[in-house]
Design an enzyme around this catalytic site. Structure first.
Site, short mmCIF file in Angstrom:
data_model
loop_
_atom_site.label_atom_id
_atom_site.label_comp_id
_atom_site.label_asym_id
_atom_site.label_seq_id
_atom_site.Cartn_x
_atom_site.Cartn_y
_atom_site.Cartn_z
N LYS A 53 59.63 44.67 63.08
CA LYS A 53 58.54 45.52 63.61
C LYS A 53 58.03 45.06 64.98
CE LYS A 53 57.76 48.63 61.68
NZ LYS A 53 58.61 49.87 61.79
N HIS A 115 67.41 40.49 62.47
CA HIS A 115 66.07 39.88 62.45
C HIS A 115 66.19 38.38 62.17
CE1 HIS A 115 64.17 43.72 62.81
NE2 HIS A 115 64.42 44.13 61.59
N SER A 145 51.75 46.14 61.87
CA SER A 145 52.91 47.01 61.76
C SER A 145 53.78 46.61 60.55
CB SER A 145 53.72 46.94 63.05
OG SER A 145 54.78 47.87 63.01
#
Length: 301
Positions: A53, A115, A145
Protein backbone atom coordinates in the site's frame (compact mmCIF):
# COMPACT_ATOMS: atom_id res chain seq x y z
CA UNK A 1 -27.47 -18.40 -5.70
CA UNK A 2 -25.31 -20.19 -3.20
CA UNK A 3 -21.55 -20.23 -3.41
CA UNK A 4 -21.70 -23.98 -3.93
CA UNK A 5 -22.73 -23.61 -7.54
CA UNK A 6 -19.68 -21.41 -8.04
CA UNK A 7 -16.87 -23.15 -6.20
CA UNK A 8 -14.32 -20.85 -7.83
CA UNK A 9 -15.91 -17.96 -5.89
CA UNK A 10 -15.15 -19.54 -2.51
CA UNK A 11 -12.79 -17.33 -0.58
CA UNK A 12 -9.92 -18.94 1.27
CA UNK A 13 -10.16 -18.65 5.06
CA UNK A 14 -8.26 -15.72 6.57
CA UNK A 15 -4.73 -16.94 7.30
CA UNK A 16 -2.80 -16.75 10.57
CA UNK A 17 0.22 -14.49 10.99
CA UNK A 18 3.49 -16.14 11.99
CA UNK A 19 7.13 -15.21 12.37
CA UNK A 20 9.09 -16.14 9.26
CA UNK A 21 12.84 -15.57 9.65
CA UNK A 22 12.14 -12.45 11.70
CA UNK A 23 9.36 -11.07 9.49
CA UNK A 24 5.61 -11.47 10.09
CA UNK A 25 4.05 -13.35 7.17
CA UNK A 26 1.11 -15.57 6.24
CA UNK A 27 1.29 -18.77 4.29
CA UNK A 28 -0.02 -17.17 1.10
CA UNK A 29 3.32 -15.40 0.84
CA UNK A 30 5.57 -18.21 2.05
CA UNK A 31 3.97 -21.41 0.65
CA UNK A 32 5.91 -21.09 -2.60
CA UNK A 33 9.05 -19.83 -0.89
CA UNK A 34 11.64 -22.12 -2.42
CA UNK A 35 10.38 -21.57 -5.97
CA UNK A 36 10.33 -17.83 -5.45
CA UNK A 37 13.85 -17.86 -4.03
CA UNK A 38 15.04 -19.86 -7.04
CA UNK A 39 13.45 -17.47 -9.50
CA UNK A 40 15.67 -16.98 -12.54
CA UNK A 41 15.99 -13.26 -13.10
CA UNK A 42 17.22 -11.65 -16.30
CA UNK A 43 19.41 -8.57 -16.66
CA UNK A 44 16.56 -6.62 -18.27
CA UNK A 45 13.97 -7.49 -15.59
CA UNK A 46 12.53 -4.52 -13.71
CA UNK A 47 11.39 -5.08 -10.14
CA UNK A 48 8.87 -2.80 -8.44
CA UNK A 49 9.50 -3.24 -4.72
CA UNK A 50 7.34 -1.65 -2.02
CA UNK A 51 5.94 -2.13 1.42
CA UNK A 52 2.25 -2.99 0.83
CA UNK A 53 0.00 0.00 0.00
CA UNK A 54 2.80 2.43 -0.84
CA UNK A 55 1.99 3.11 -4.49
CA UNK A 56 2.80 -0.27 -6.02
CA UNK A 57 -0.09 -0.27 -8.50
CA UNK A 58 0.55 3.33 -9.47
CA UNK A 59 4.21 2.81 -10.34
CA UNK A 60 3.52 -0.59 -11.96
CA UNK A 61 0.99 1.07 -14.26
CA UNK A 62 3.36 3.96 -15.09
CA UNK A 63 6.07 1.47 -16.08
CA UNK A 64 3.68 -0.70 -18.05
CA UNK A 65 2.55 2.36 -20.03
CA UNK A 66 6.11 3.61 -20.55
CA UNK A 67 7.20 0.29 -22.04
CA UNK A 68 4.07 -1.09 -23.67
CA UNK A 69 1.46 1.68 -23.81
CA UNK A 70 2.08 2.36 -27.49
CA UNK A 71 3.38 -0.97 -28.72
CA UNK A 72 0.62 -3.14 -27.18
CA UNK A 73 -2.50 -1.02 -26.67
CA UNK A 74 -4.69 -4.16 -26.73
CA UNK A 75 -2.81 -5.39 -23.64
CA UNK A 76 -4.02 -2.32 -21.75
CA UNK A 77 -7.65 -2.98 -22.60
CA UNK A 78 -7.83 -6.74 -22.12
CA UNK A 79 -5.27 -7.93 -19.57
CA UNK A 80 -5.60 -6.92 -15.89
CA UNK A 81 -2.53 -5.18 -14.49
CA UNK A 82 -1.90 -7.99 -12.00
CA UNK A 83 -1.18 -10.29 -14.97
CA UNK A 84 0.93 -7.73 -16.82
CA UNK A 85 2.96 -7.01 -13.67
CA UNK A 86 2.72 -10.20 -11.62
CA UNK A 87 3.16 -10.27 -7.85
CA UNK A 88 6.13 -12.60 -7.42
CA UNK A 89 5.57 -13.56 -3.78
CA UNK A 90 1.93 -14.65 -3.87
CA UNK A 91 0.63 -18.19 -3.84
CA UNK A 92 -3.13 -18.59 -3.35
CA UNK A 93 -5.12 -21.82 -3.59
CA UNK A 94 -6.57 -22.55 -7.05
CA UNK A 95 -4.77 -19.59 -8.69
CA UNK A 96 -1.52 -19.54 -10.66
CA UNK A 97 1.36 -18.46 -8.42
CA UNK A 98 2.98 -15.09 -8.94
CA UNK A 99 6.22 -16.87 -9.75
CA UNK A 100 4.55 -18.88 -12.54
CA UNK A 101 2.96 -15.74 -13.96
CA UNK A 102 6.36 -14.01 -13.90
CA UNK A 103 8.00 -16.99 -15.63
CA UNK A 104 5.34 -16.87 -18.35
CA UNK A 105 5.57 -13.14 -19.08
CA UNK A 106 5.95 -12.67 -22.83
CA UNK A 107 7.28 -9.12 -22.54
CA UNK A 108 10.77 -7.66 -22.59
CA UNK A 109 11.46 -6.22 -20.12
CA UNK A 110 9.49 -8.26 -17.62
CA UNK A 111 7.89 -6.03 -14.98
CA UNK A 112 7.63 -7.88 -11.66
CA UNK A 113 6.34 -6.58 -8.35
CA UNK A 114 7.23 -7.69 -4.86
CA UNK A 115 6.64 -6.64 -1.26
CA UNK A 116 9.63 -8.60 0.01
CA UNK A 117 12.01 -6.89 2.42
CA UNK A 118 15.41 -6.43 0.82
CA UNK A 119 16.98 -9.48 2.50
CA UNK A 120 14.33 -11.79 0.98
CA UNK A 121 14.61 -10.68 -2.66
CA UNK A 122 15.67 -13.69 -4.80
CA UNK A 123 19.43 -13.60 -5.25
CA UNK A 124 19.33 -13.85 -9.01
CA UNK A 125 18.04 -10.27 -9.29
CA UNK A 126 21.29 -9.06 -7.68
CA UNK A 127 23.42 -11.50 -9.68
CA UNK A 128 21.82 -10.42 -12.97
CA UNK A 129 22.12 -6.76 -11.98
CA UNK A 130 18.40 -6.23 -12.65
CA UNK A 131 16.96 -2.77 -12.18
CA UNK A 132 14.83 -2.18 -9.10
CA UNK A 133 12.41 0.63 -8.37
CA UNK A 134 11.48 1.06 -4.72
CA UNK A 135 8.54 3.19 -3.64
CA UNK A 136 8.26 4.41 -0.05
CA UNK A 137 5.27 6.11 1.57
CA UNK A 138 5.08 7.92 4.90
CA UNK A 139 4.29 5.59 7.79
CA UNK A 140 1.07 7.25 8.94
CA UNK A 141 -0.70 7.20 5.57
CA UNK A 142 0.77 3.78 4.87
CA UNK A 143 -0.71 2.42 8.12
CA UNK A 144 -4.16 3.82 7.31
CA UNK A 145 -4.14 2.48 3.76
CA UNK A 146 -2.94 -0.92 4.96
CA UNK A 147 -5.72 -1.03 7.56
CA UNK A 148 -8.41 -0.53 4.90
CA UNK A 149 -6.67 -3.05 2.65
CA UNK A 150 -6.68 -5.61 5.47
CA UNK A 151 -10.44 -5.07 5.91
CA UNK A 152 -11.25 -6.01 2.31
CA UNK A 153 -8.58 -8.63 1.60
CA UNK A 154 -9.15 -12.21 2.75
CA UNK A 155 -5.51 -13.16 2.00
CA UNK A 156 -4.45 -11.39 5.22
CA UNK A 157 -5.64 -11.77 8.83
CA UNK A 158 -8.61 -9.85 10.26
CA UNK A 159 -7.43 -6.33 11.18
CA UNK A 160 -9.61 -5.77 14.23
CA UNK A 161 -10.42 -2.15 15.13
CA UNK A 162 -8.23 0.71 13.85
CA UNK A 163 -6.56 1.14 17.28
CA UNK A 164 -5.68 -2.58 17.38
CA UNK A 165 -4.32 -2.52 13.85
CA UNK A 166 -2.27 0.62 14.48
CA UNK A 167 -0.61 -1.09 17.43
CA UNK A 168 0.15 -4.15 15.26
CA UNK A 169 1.58 -1.89 12.55
CA UNK A 170 3.83 -0.10 15.04
CA UNK A 171 5.03 -3.46 16.38
CA UNK A 172 5.67 -4.85 12.90
CA UNK A 173 3.02 -7.55 13.51
CA UNK A 174 1.42 -7.19 10.08
CA UNK A 175 2.06 -9.05 6.82
CA UNK A 176 5.57 -8.19 5.54
CA UNK A 177 6.64 -7.07 8.98
CA UNK A 178 7.99 -3.76 10.15
CA UNK A 179 7.52 -0.72 7.92
CA UNK A 180 10.71 0.69 9.49
CA UNK A 181 12.82 -2.35 8.60
CA UNK A 182 11.39 -2.37 5.08
CA UNK A 183 11.95 1.25 4.08
CA UNK A 184 15.33 1.42 5.84
CA UNK A 185 16.57 -1.90 4.45
CA UNK A 186 15.93 -0.84 0.87
CA UNK A 187 17.31 2.65 1.51
CA UNK A 188 20.57 1.16 2.77
CA UNK A 189 20.76 -1.13 -0.25
CA UNK A 190 20.52 1.89 -2.53
CA UNK A 191 23.84 3.12 -1.15
CA UNK A 192 25.67 0.05 -2.51
CA UNK A 193 23.52 -1.12 -5.46
CA UNK A 194 23.55 1.42 -8.28
CA UNK A 195 20.61 -0.04 -10.20
CA UNK A 196 18.12 0.86 -7.46
CA UNK A 197 15.90 3.92 -7.91
CA UNK A 198 14.18 4.98 -4.66
CA UNK A 199 10.98 6.99 -5.06
CA UNK A 200 8.50 8.55 -2.66
CA UNK A 201 4.72 8.36 -2.92
CA UNK A 202 4.46 11.97 -1.74
CA UNK A 203 6.73 13.15 -4.58
CA UNK A 204 4.50 11.37 -7.10
CA UNK A 205 1.46 13.17 -5.69
CA UNK A 206 3.30 16.50 -5.75
CA UNK A 207 4.60 16.28 -9.33
CA UNK A 208 3.92 13.10 -11.24
CA UNK A 209 5.51 14.48 -14.43
CA UNK A 210 8.81 15.19 -12.70
CA UNK A 211 8.85 11.69 -11.18
CA UNK A 212 8.13 10.10 -14.57
CA UNK A 213 11.06 12.09 -16.01
CA UNK A 214 13.34 10.77 -13.29
CA UNK A 215 12.13 7.23 -13.89
CA UNK A 216 12.82 7.62 -17.60
CA UNK A 217 16.32 8.85 -16.97
CA UNK A 218 16.97 5.90 -14.62
CA UNK A 219 15.62 3.46 -17.22
CA UNK A 220 17.18 5.12 -20.25
CA UNK A 221 13.81 5.85 -21.86
CA UNK A 222 12.92 8.94 -23.89
CA UNK A 223 9.19 9.08 -24.58
CA UNK A 224 7.79 12.01 -26.54
CA UNK A 225 6.15 14.93 -24.76
CA UNK A 226 2.74 13.73 -26.03
CA UNK A 227 3.38 10.21 -24.77
CA UNK A 228 4.32 11.52 -21.31
CA UNK A 229 1.16 13.63 -21.21
CA UNK A 230 -0.90 10.59 -22.16
CA UNK A 231 0.68 8.57 -19.36
CA UNK A 232 0.20 11.37 -16.83
CA UNK A 233 -3.51 11.48 -17.67
CA UNK A 234 -3.95 7.70 -17.56
CA UNK A 235 -2.31 7.41 -14.14
CA UNK A 236 -4.37 10.13 -12.44
CA UNK A 237 -5.95 8.53 -9.40
CA UNK A 238 -9.55 8.94 -10.53
CA UNK A 239 -8.77 7.55 -13.98
CA UNK A 240 -7.09 4.50 -12.48
CA UNK A 241 -10.04 4.01 -10.13
CA UNK A 242 -12.41 3.93 -13.12
CA UNK A 243 -10.18 1.54 -15.05
CA UNK A 244 -11.28 -2.03 -14.36
CA UNK A 245 -7.98 -3.41 -15.66
CA UNK A 246 -6.13 -1.48 -12.95
CA UNK A 247 -8.46 -1.45 -9.95
CA UNK A 248 -8.26 -5.19 -9.14
CA UNK A 249 -12.03 -5.60 -9.53
CA UNK A 250 -11.46 -9.07 -11.00
CA UNK A 251 -9.66 -10.37 -7.90
CA UNK A 252 -11.98 -12.69 -6.00
CA UNK A 253 -10.33 -12.52 -2.58
CA UNK A 254 -10.75 -8.73 -2.37
CA UNK A 255 -14.16 -7.41 -1.34
CA UNK A 256 -14.34 -3.93 -2.81
CA UNK A 257 -17.73 -3.27 -1.21
CA UNK A 258 -15.91 -3.24 2.16
CA UNK A 259 -13.25 -0.82 0.91
CA UNK A 260 -12.11 -0.08 -2.66
CA UNK A 261 -8.65 -1.35 -3.64
CA UNK A 262 -7.85 2.17 -4.89
CA UNK A 263 -9.32 4.13 -2.01
CA UNK A 264 -8.22 7.77 -1.65
CA UNK A 265 -4.68 8.15 -2.94
CA UNK A 266 -3.77 11.26 -1.01
CA UNK A 267 -1.22 12.57 1.47
CA UNK A 268 -2.49 13.35 4.97
CA UNK A 269 -5.44 10.93 5.08
CA UNK A 270 -4.03 9.76 8.43
CA UNK A 271 -5.47 12.91 10.04
CA UNK A 272 -8.96 11.44 9.58
CA UNK A 273 -7.94 8.30 11.51
CA UNK A 274 -5.36 9.09 14.20
CA UNK A 275 -6.56 10.49 17.51
CA UNK A 276 -4.36 13.14 19.13
CA UNK A 277 -3.09 10.54 21.61
CA UNK A 278 -2.37 8.00 18.86
CA UNK A 279 -0.49 10.62 16.89
CA UNK A 280 1.67 11.61 19.88
CA UNK A 281 2.45 8.00 20.69
CA UNK A 282 3.23 7.24 17.05
CA UNK A 283 5.60 10.21 16.81
CA UNK A 284 7.52 9.07 19.91
CA UNK A 285 7.75 5.54 18.58
CA UNK A 286 8.83 6.84 15.16
CA UNK A 287 11.72 8.83 16.66
CA UNK A 288 12.95 5.70 18.34
CA UNK A 289 12.65 3.35 15.36
CA UNK A 290 13.53 5.64 12.44
CA UNK A 291 17.25 5.46 12.96
CA UNK A 292 18.44 6.73 9.59
CA UNK A 293 18.57 10.55 9.51
CA UNK A 294 19.09 10.59 5.71
CA UNK A 295 15.72 8.93 5.00
CA UNK A 296 12.96 11.51 5.31
CA UNK A 297 9.23 11.18 4.68
CA UNK A 298 6.56 13.88 4.43
CA UNK A 299 3.29 13.30 6.30
CA UNK A 300 1.60 16.39 4.87
CA UNK A 301 1.93 18.66 1.89
Amino acid sequence: ISNKSFPQMELPPRPALFDFNGVSMTRYFTDNWENVQNFKARPDDIVIATYPKAGTTWVSYILDLLYFGQTCPERQASIPLQKRVPFLDISLPSLPTGKDLADQLPTTPRLIKTHLPVQFLPKSFWEQNSRIIYVGRNAKDNAVSYFHFYRMNSAVPEPGEWSTFLRSFMDGKVVYGSWYDHVNGWWEKKQTYSKLHYMFYEDLIEDCGREIDQLCSFLGLSPSVEEKERIKTAVKFDNMKQNQMISFTTVKYMNQTVSPFLRRGKVGDWKDHFTVAQNEEFDEDYKEKMKNPTLKFRTEM
